[in-house]
Design a protein around this motif. Sequence first.
Motif, PDB file in Angstrom:
ATOM      1  N   VAL A  89       0.856  -1.187   0.000  1.00 57.32           N
ATOM      2  CA  VAL A  89       0.000   0.000   0.000  1.00 57.32           C
ATOM      3  C   VAL A  89       0.891   1.235   0.000  1.00 57.32           C
ATOM      4  CG1 VAL A  89      -1.656   1.334   1.376  1.00 57.32           C
ATOM      5  CG2 VAL A  89      -1.963  -1.129   1.097  1.00 57.32           C
ATOM      6  N   ASP A  90       0.629   2.122  -0.947  1.00 56.99           N
ATOM      7  CA  ASP A  90       1.376   3.378  -1.031  1.00 56.99           C
ATOM      8  C   ASP A  90       0.750   4.484  -0.199  1.00 56.99           C
ATOM      9  OD1 ASP A  90       3.420   2.507  -2.691  1.00 56.99           O
ATOM     10  OD2 ASP A  90       2.345   3.024  -4.515  1.00 56.99           O
ATOM     11  N   LYS A  91      -0.595   4.454  -0.076  1.00 59.55           N
ATOM     12  CA  LYS A  91      -1.267   5.550   0.636  1.00 59.55           C
ATOM     13  C   LYS A  91      -2.595   5.068   1.186  1.00 59.55           C
ATOM     14  CE  LYS A  91      -3.194  10.141   0.054  1.00 59.55           C
ATOM     15  NZ  LYS A  91      -3.703  11.126  -0.873  1.00 59.55           N
ATOM     16  N   VAL A  92      -2.881   5.488   2.421  1.00 59.58           N
ATOM     17  CA  VAL A  92      -4.193   5.273   3.019  1.00 59.58           C
ATOM     18  C   VAL A  92      -4.736   6.646   3.377  1.00 59.58           C
ATOM     19  CG1 VAL A  92      -5.486   4.237   4.915  1.00 59.58           C
ATOM     20  CG2 VAL A  92      -3.518   3.029   3.959  1.00 59.58           C
ATOM     21  N   ILE A  97      -7.609   4.089  -0.778  1.00 57.44           N
ATOM     22  CA  ILE A  97      -6.382   3.316  -0.590  1.00 57.44           C
ATOM     23  C   ILE A  97      -5.728   3.159  -1.951  1.00 57.44           C
ATOM     24  CG2 ILE A  97      -5.373   1.144   0.204  1.00 57.44           C
ATOM     25  CD1 ILE A  97      -8.113   0.690   1.670  1.00 57.44           C
ATOM     26  N   TYR A  99      -3.016   0.936  -3.851  1.00 56.82           N
ATOM     27  CA  TYR A  99      -2.257  -0.313  -3.806  1.00 56.82           C
ATOM     28  C   TYR A  99      -1.316  -0.400  -4.998  1.00 56.82           C
ATOM     29  CZ  TYR A  99      -6.162  -2.079  -0.897  1.00 56.82           C
ATOM     30  OH  TYR A  99      -7.118  -2.274   0.062  1.00 56.82           O
ATOM     31  N   GLU A 145      -3.260  -0.890   6.775  1.00 57.68           N
ATOM     32  CA  GLU A 145      -2.144  -0.105   7.309  1.00 57.68           C
ATOM     33  C   GLU A 145      -0.868  -0.918   7.503  1.00 57.68           C
ATOM     34  OE1 GLU A 145      -3.751   2.134  10.632  1.00 57.68           O
ATOM     35  OE2 GLU A 145      -4.183   3.832   9.280  1.00 57.68           O
ATOM     36  N   LEU A 148       1.499  -0.699   4.464  1.00 54.08           N
ATOM     37  CA  LEU A 148       2.144   0.555   4.093  1.00 54.08           C
ATOM     38  C   LEU A 148       3.651   0.404   4.096  1.00 54.08           C
ATOM     39  CD1 LEU A 148       0.056   3.224   6.006  1.00 54.08           C
ATOM     40  CD2 LEU A 148       0.544   3.255   3.550  1.00 54.08           C
TER      41      LEU A 148
END
Length: 150
Positions: A89-92, A97, A99, A145, A148
């Motif tokens: 995951v690059d960003k939440v 999200i 991916y 999370e 990440l």
Amino acid sequence: MSERPPLPTRDDYVAWRTVTTRWRDDDAYGHLNNATYYELFDTAVNAHLFEATGTNVRLLPQIGVVAETSCRYFREIGFPEPIEMGLVVDKVGTSSIVYRIGLFQGESDVAAAEGRFVHVYVDNAHGAGNRPVVPMPDVIRAAVEPLLRP
């Protein structure tokens, strides 16, 4: 002139799943059909969510719908070897999200392809056509999370 980013390697991903290729996955040119890559990305993300949450994510009051997908192809893959799918995951965000999914076949530590897959969470109470964007459920946030990467 800008340099190309380095090709993704196995070290770039956190969670793993192996899938079996099928004869029908290859196209007329003898390599994995482009549409199959996107099916694999969808499977990698949603299988992780089902397992990590312990729930059927389709039945949550808020569901993730695909807002964006893309694929970078680096080398051909196809039937009959299995494919290893790496997930990170690059960003939440509050409602979304981002991916990345790397596809590996054989002994290579370099990905054969990498997908980008964005889920945006929407209210599922009224069904398709009336789904405003909402914050993602806590159970989903807790499941992604750990994926990440800084």
